[in-house]
Every structure is written in structure tokens, then in C-alpha cells.
Design a protein around this motif. Structure first.
Motif, PDB file in Angstrom:
ATOM      1  N   MET A 230      41.064  35.200  41.096  1.00  0.00           N
ATOM      2  CA  MET A 230      40.378  35.361  42.345  1.00  0.00           C
ATOM      3  C   MET A 230      38.792  35.600  42.098  1.00  0.00           C
ATOM      4  O   MET A 230      37.779  35.455  42.673  1.00  0.00           O
ATOM      5  CB  MET A 230      40.849  36.418  43.134  1.00  0.00           C
ATOM      6  N   ILE A 231      38.543  36.702  41.033  1.00  0.00           N
ATOM      7  CA  ILE A 231      37.257  37.061  40.625  1.00  0.00           C
ATOM      8  C   ILE A 231      36.691  35.915  40.158  1.00  0.00           C
ATOM      9  O   ILE A 231      35.311  35.665  40.348  1.00  0.00           O
ATOM     10  CB  ILE A 231      37.263  38.113  39.564  1.00  0.00           C
ATOM     11  N   ALA A 232      36.975  34.953  38.985  1.00  0.00           N
ATOM     12  CA  ALA A 232      36.410  33.951  38.515  1.00  0.00           C
ATOM     13  C   ALA A 232      35.924  32.749  39.673  1.00  0.00           C
ATOM     14  O   ALA A 232      34.894  32.118  39.514  1.00  0.00           O
ATOM     15  CB  ALA A 232      37.661  33.203  37.485  1.00  0.00           C
ATOM     16  N   VAL A 233      36.441  32.688  40.886  1.00  0.00           N
ATOM     17  CA  VAL A 233      36.493  31.691  41.654  1.00  0.00           C
ATOM     18  C   VAL A 233      34.949  32.014  42.302  1.00  0.00           C
ATOM     19  O   VAL A 233      34.123  31.207  42.567  1.00  0.00           O
ATOM     20  CB  VAL A 233      37.417  31.538  42.824  1.00  0.00           C
ATOM     21  N   ALA A 234      34.521  33.267  42.590  1.00  0.00           N
ATOM     22  CA  ALA A 234      33.274  33.558  43.288  1.00  0.00           C
ATOM     23  C   ALA A 234      32.320  34.201  42.240  1.00  0.00           C
ATOM     24  O   ALA A 234      31.347  34.598  42.740  1.00  0.00           O
ATOM     25  CB  ALA A 234      33.777  34.651  44.552  1.00  0.00           C
ATOM     26  N   ASP A 235      32.579  34.363  40.988  1.00  0.00           N
ATOM     27  CA  ASP A 235      31.788  35.290  40.176  1.00  0.00           C
ATOM     28  C   ASP A 235      30.724  34.459  39.624  1.00  0.00           C
ATOM     29  O   ASP A 235      30.750  33.824  38.476  1.00  0.00           O
ATOM     30  CB  ASP A 235      32.781  35.823  38.949  1.00  0.00           C
TER      31      ASP A 235
ATOM     32  N   SER B  96      33.605  33.426  51.207  1.00  0.00           N
ATOM     33  CA  SER B  96      34.577  34.126  52.382  1.00  0.00           C
ATOM     34  C   SER B  96      35.764  33.133  52.725  1.00  0.00           C
ATOM     35  O   SER B  96      36.722  33.520  52.952  1.00  0.00           O
ATOM     36  CB  SER B  96      33.812  34.405  53.569  1.00  0.00           C
ATOM     37  N   GLU B  97      35.343  31.729  52.544  1.00  0.00           N
ATOM     38  CA  GLU B  97      36.535  30.922  53.037  1.00  0.00           C
ATOM     39  C   GLU B  97      37.635  30.968  52.222  1.00  0.00           C
ATOM     40  O   GLU B  97      38.638  30.874  52.468  1.00  0.00           O
ATOM     41  CB  GLU B  97      36.132  29.517  53.080  1.00  0.00           C
ATOM     42  N   TYR B  98      37.227  31.087  50.907  1.00  0.00           N
ATOM     43  CA  TYR B  98      38.211  31.383  50.013  1.00  0.00           C
ATOM     44  C   TYR B  98      39.193  32.620  49.963  1.00  0.00           C
ATOM     45  O   TYR B  98      40.644  32.453  49.976  1.00  0.00           O
ATOM     46  CB  TYR B  98      38.171  31.408  48.387  1.00  0.00           C
ATOM     47  N   PHE B  99      38.423  33.879  50.536  1.00  0.00           N
ATOM     48  CA  PHE B  99      39.282  34.957  50.605  1.00  0.00           C
ATOM     49  C   PHE B  99      39.811  35.146  51.891  1.00  0.00           C
ATOM     50  O   PHE B  99      40.628  35.841  52.090  1.00  0.00           O
ATOM     51  CB  PHE B  99      38.393  36.086  50.365  1.00  0.00           C
TER      52      PHE B  99
END
Length: 356
Positions: A316-321, A337-340
Motif C-alpha cells: 500500500m505504501i509503494a503504490v503512493a510513495d 485517495s481513490e486507491y485508499f
């Protein structure tokens, strides 16, 4: 000579007469066994109370072998998930995300690390568990009419068939007298599968009577290690094409997804295969040997597995980092935000600065 208007009126009258005749024929020609036990259509709420749900909150894979598309949102938002809707006000959603960010960021350093996200995922998963336990108490009372603290298979069967539109009193009488039930093939197949699960949830010594805890395992197999094993067996049975009780990548991505009729559907199918391939290779196949065993699938399915929670946190961190510091800042979460949350928050950067 008949006018066009008169002809149309005559034709309409003839059509209505024929329709009435066909309706009468249908009523009198209908088999007696279908109408004798059937009542009005089942109320979806009643059925949901006693039928094990297809969707298990906080679990990465459903009981039918499909990946849980809402998993990321479930383990990040928990009970707040329903509040994040596509048509909800962006400013309110941003404020909610900021509150969640501050709760995950337990050391208050304005960024979220893998351990912090892991702790949060475990907390939200436990929240789903507690919610299921509370719901189970209500559902158990609905199928335990005599209130003796145990539900027999016959009691459940009667309530289940009643939820499907059968006459509850007539069904109960026929079961009591060991009379044959006239049930359609589809409903009978569902009953057979449910009875298998009932046996699995029935702790030794087996008596086909489930107490409240066993009934919870029946409705929510993710709460029981034994039922997790049973769920894994069912998934492998459905996907295992060569009968070796293991899954190859080709078997895992071959689950039917429907007929492709156009390019849009083809794109959806391609994305589906891509997601399953990635999950198989990067997560489920722990030793990366190209084969998923029952043990590996069981560990993957276990929602309270801390190693899986840490692995999920890193993903999850890698997606938005974006700045590649292995942490998440508030701006990154808002941008993705759409991912989370499953909802789109517009003008995130401008509004972040406004909030601060």
C-alpha cells in the motif's frame, strides 16, 4: 371496408383476450409441487441473515476464489468505508482522511511507515471481526426459534427454505414426518454445499447442532482455523485442473470471468488476469517456486496473519510513495485517495494547504 383505426382496436382486443387465456393456462398448468410450498419471494434482508455472505470483509480472497477488490479500502477505512462515496463532498472526505492519517501516524512524525500501517491494518481487520461477532448474535437468534442455544441442521434448513419463498410451516411439517421435499435443482445444490459447511463448523463430537460460536464459523469461516482449511480446500477443488491439490499460475488465472463481447469487456478481463497474476507471483506463492500449496493458500487467506499484514502495508505504501522514502506523507495519500478510499478527491494539493 374496415378503417385502419377500427382494425387496430380489433387487433388490440384480440391480443388482450389471447393474453388472458395464456395466463389462465399457465396458472392451471403449473405443477402442484411448485405452488404448494412456494410463498411470496424471499425478503433479501431475511435471506442475508442466515445465508453465509459471499463477501467477507477484511479478507483478501472471497470464498468463490475471486480477489476482494475492496480489500485495500476495507483495511484502511474500516467502519468509515461507507462514508466515502463518489458523490460525497470532497472537502469532508479530505478532513476524514486527515483524521485517519493522524491515527495511523502514532509517532506524530507526519509520515506513515510500514510498521504503523501494519498495526492499523490489524486493528481494522479486528474491527471487522468484532462487527461480524455482533451481527452473528442477532442472526443466531433468528434461526434458533426455541432459544435453547443450539441450532439443528433441520432448523436451519427450514429457515433457509423459508427465506427462498417456501412455506415455512409446510416445510417444517414435511421434515418432521420425513416426507420428500419438492425442491428445485439449484436450491438443492446450494443446500448440499451448505450442509458440507455445517459439518465442518460442527466441532467434535459431531452432533449436527451448532452453538453460537460454531454458527459464527459457519457464517464467517475466516474466524476459524478449521473453517479456513475447509475454504481453502473448496477453492483448490474449484481451480485445480489436474487434481494434484496444488495450483499453478495458469490454473489460478483460468477462473471463468464471463464472455468477452467487446473491447471494453476484453480490457476488464485483461485487468482481471493481470491482478491475479500479480497476486499469485508476488504474494501467495511464498517461496516463488511457481506452485501454490494448500498451506501457502491458507496462510494467504488468514486475515490475522501479521506477516501478511506487513506485506500488505508495504504494498500500500509503494503504490503512493512518490518520493521513494518508504513512507507515506499526507499529500501522497490525498493524491492517491481513490486507491485508499475508492473515491476521487479533486484539487488535493490546494486544499491540503488550505487545511493547514
Amino acid at each position: 371496408m374496415m378503417s385502419k383505426q377500427a382494425f387496430l382496436c380489433s387487433l388490440g382486443s384480440l391480443y388482450l383476450s389471447l393474453l388472458f387465456v395464456f395466463l389462465l393456462m399457465d396458472v392451471y398448468a403449473r405443477p402442484a409441487n411448485n405452488s404448494a410450498l412456494r410463498e411470496k419471494p424471499a425478503d433479501s434482508k431475511d435471506e442475508n441473515e442466515i445465508l453465509p455472505p459471499d463477501h467477507l470483509n477484511g479478507v483478501k480472497m472471497e470464498m468463490d476464489g475471486h480477489l476482494n477488490k475492496e480489500f485495500h479500502q476495507e483495511v484502511f477505512l474500516g467502519k468509515d468505508m461507507e462514508e466515502f462515496e463518489e458523490d460525497s463532498e470532497p472537502r469532508k472526505n479530505r478532513k476524514k482522511l486527515m483524521v485517519i492519517f493522524s491515527k495511523v501516524d502514532i509517532n506524530n512524525d507526519k509520515k506513515i511507515g510500514a510498521k504503523e500501517m501494519q498495526r492499523w491494518i490489524m486493528e481494522k481487520t479486528d474491527e471487522h471481526f468484532q462487527e461480524a461477532v455482533e451481527e452473528n448474535k442477532m442472526h443466531f437468534r433468528a434461526v434458533d426459534p426455541d432459544g435453547d442455544g443450539h441450532v439443528s441442521w433441520d432448523e436451519y434448513k427450514i429457515k433457509f427454505l423459508a427465506s427462498k419463498g417456501f412455506n415455512e410451516k409446510e416445510i417444517a411439517e414435511k421434515i418432521k414426518n420425513n416426507e420428500e421435499l419438492k425442491i428445485d435443482e439449484e436450491t438443492q445444490e446450494v443446500l448440499d454445499n451448505l450442509k458440507d459447511r455445517w459439518y465442518q463448523a460442527d466441532n467434535p463430537p459431531p452432533d449436527l447442532l451448532l452453538n453460537e460460536e460454531e454458527f459464527l464459523s459457519f457464517l464467517h469461516p475466516e474466524h476459524s482455523r478449521g473453517m479456513l482449511k475447509f475454504m481453502v480446500k473448496e477453492i483448490i477443488r474449484d481451480l485445480d485442473q489436474d487434481g494434484d491439490k496444488k495450483l499453478t499460475l495458469s490454473e489460478f488465472i483460468s477462473l471463468p470471468v464471463g464472455t468477452v463481447e467487446n473491447q471494453q469487456a476484453q480490457d476488464i478481463d485483461d485487468d482481471w488476469v493481470k491482478d491475479r497474476r500479480k497476486e499469485f507471483e508476488e504474494v501467495i506463492d511464498a517461496n516463488h517456486d511457481g506452485i501454490v500449496t494448500m498451506e501457502e493458500l491458507e496462510e494467504y487467506m488468514d486475515p490475522m496473519n501479521e506477516y501478511n499484514a506487513l506485506n500488505e502495508a508495504k504494498q500500500m505504501i509503494a503504490v503512493a510513495d512518490e518520493n521513494q522514502n518508504h513512507h507515506l506523507e499526507l499529500e501522497e495519500i490525498l493524491k492517491y485517495s481513490e486507491y485508499f478510499t475508492g473515491s476521487k478527491l479533486m484539487d488535493y494539493a490546494r486544499n491540503v494547504h488550505e487545511e493547514f
